[in-house]
Design a protein around this motif. Sequence first.
Motif, PDB file in Angstrom:
ATOM      1  N   HIS A   1       0.827  -1.217   0.000  1.00 26.10           N
ATOM      2  CA  HIS A   1       0.000   0.000   0.000  1.00 26.10           C
ATOM      3  C   HIS A   1       0.865   1.272   0.000  1.00 26.10           C
TER       4      HIS A   1
ATOM      5  N   GLU B   1      -2.408   0.304   7.725  1.00 22.78           N
ATOM      6  CA  GLU B   1      -1.477  -0.746   7.306  1.00 22.78           C
ATOM      7  C   GLU B   1      -0.255  -0.184   6.584  1.00 22.78           C
TER       8      GLU B   1
ATOM      9  N   HIS C   1       2.655  -7.212   4.211  1.00 18.91           N
ATOM     10  CA  HIS C   1       1.298  -6.715   4.466  1.00 18.91           C
ATOM     11  C   HIS C   1       0.855  -7.095   5.868  1.00 18.91           C
ATOM     12  N   PHE C   2      -0.231  -6.423   6.295  1.00 24.86           N
ATOM     13  CA  PHE C   2      -0.999  -6.895   7.443  1.00 24.86           C
ATOM     14  C   PHE C   2      -2.426  -7.119   6.968  1.00 24.86           C
TER      15      PHE C   2
HETATM   16 ZN   LIG Z   1      -2.298  -5.250   2.469  1.00 26.09          ZN
END
Ligand SMILES: [Zn+2]
Length: 255
Positions: A65, A81, A134-135
């Motif tokens: 992101h 995030e 990522h989370f």
């Molecule tokens: Zn993500």
Amino acid sequence: MLVAQAGSLAAYWDRLEFRLGFMPQIIGDQVFLHGLDLQKSIEPLVRGFAGVHKTNRVIVIDPGHGGADPGARSAADGRWEKEFTLDWARRLAPLLEQRGWRVFLTRTNDRDVALSDRVALSEARAADLFLSLHFNTSGGAREQAGLETYCLTPTGMRSSLTRGYEDDPAEILPNNAFDAENFQWAVRLHAALLKVDGIRDRGVRRARFLGVLRAQKRPAVLIEGGFLSNPGEARRIADPAFREKLAEAVAEPLK
Ligand SMILES: [Zn+2]
């Protein structure tokens, strides 16, 4: 030790969970695994991990992101995030440099980067490995928690996760040339992260829709390092000391 069960896609390698492409079946008195699962999962595990053995090894780390795309929102403190993935990547980079990798980040600040540009960077830098950080978010179920590690679904299999995208098992994508190495890296990284205290195992999974993986001409893995939608996990992710542990865990198999 391999544990597989008739009628279940979840299988275990040394107690680490991964998802098969096909449910094992009992035919006569014997358990049968699908040939593609043997070829794409079991055989790479049994063969052992090759890693990258060369000088000037290059890795591209992709903090998920950024900019107008914030990713998931933390149930603990409302942060996004994109902030946590960037911090994780910045902690990881020097650890890998110490290990002799040349490290490039797809972004080093809060800006928009198209998925295609993230792939293009690893092409331009001739990366030996691509790693996207990522989370996760559950989209409602706050109790959902744990670690998921993804690589591209091999041709012929259905994906563990589709998120409503079309999932055509016949599709042959550039990154499918690295099916075995993708899975070996995913299992290695997943196992190292599971050693961090309190991380729950949601398995090594396969998906076909992840835009940063599909076109990679090198092994590529995407890690979902916990659920920001889970209040307990979100509190841990908000702690810089925990993110340092995540960075150290990812660096461990990248010898
Ligand atoms: Zn993500």
